[in-house]
Design an enzyme around this catalytic site. Structure first.
Site: not given
Ligand code: 3PG
Length: 211
Positions: A41, A45, A128
């Site tokens: 994914e 960003r 999600k």
């Molecule tokens: C996301 O975008 O889904 C989260 O930033 C991922 O979360 P994590 O960095 O705690 O794995």
């Protein structure tokens, strides 16, 4: 279920990556493939996120999605860049509807029962759960599954090798997402070997028959 979502359910773990530009995207994809997890994914960003997405999409054996999709215009951009699934931090109807118009599965973020009621109304069967660790972790999945037994979840946010089992053990969990395998610091340091090591570890944990 949509065949792309079925494939995510087979893979069980979705790396959430922050990459900037085609070179990082291609190297990241190679590292994930080497670790046995051909899915990513790619989050919107960084300034070069779309170029990175295109570079990952150029690898036919990698299932590439776009994350942090928060506007309908971004849905169009990432679909044109090759995204085969979309992930959003929240549930915003214009984004979901645009993805549905484009025929690309979307997993919007939910955190409450009200969000899930909107997801059901939009015809979704996979969402999600975000941020999973903050909204209650595996206990939140169990509690939300009560009134929504048909819904499958991809918990994301705070998932790691230490708690992956707790999520994947739940029938309602299609797959878990997270950045722990593909930490941004590892990407900027060019530590592709460590990314592959963490990826292989995650694949091993997900394949553990004791799940
Ligand atoms: C996301 O975008 O889904 C989260 O930033 C991922 O979360 P994590 O960095 O705690 O794995």
């Amino acid at each position: 279920m949509d065949p792309v979502l079925d494939r995510i359910g087979e893979l069980r773990v979705v790396p959430v990556v922050v990459v900037d530009g085609a070179d990082e995207g291609a190297r990241l994809a190679d590292s994930l493939v080497a670790g046995g997890l051909p899915v990513a994914e790619v989050t919107l960003r960084t300034p070069g996120a779309l170029a990175a997405l295109e570079a990952v999409a150029a690898q036919p054996d990698v299932l590439v999605g776009a994350g942090t999709v928060v506007t309908a215009a971004q849905v169009d951009q990432v679909v044109e860049a090759g995204a085969r699934f979309l992930v959003s931090p929240g549930l915003f109807e214009p984004v979901v509807r645009r993805a549905q118009e484009r025929g690309v599965p979307i997993l919007p973020g939910v955190a409450t029962a009200s969000d899930l009621m909107r997801a059901v109304d939009l015809g979704l069967d996979v969402v999600k759960l975000f941020p999973a660790s903050v909204v209650g972790g595996p206990a939140a999945v169990k509690a939300l599954s009560g009134p929504f037994p048909q819904m499958r979840f991809m918990p994301t946010g705070g998932v790691s090798a230490a708690n992956l089992h707790d999520y994947l053990a739940l029938d309602a969990v299609l797959a878990a997402g997270g950045s722990w395998m593909v930490d941004r610091a590892l990407v900027t340091a060019g530590d592709w070997a460590e990314i592959t090591r963490r990826t292989r570890e995650a694949v091993g944990l997900a394949a553990d028959p004791s799940y």
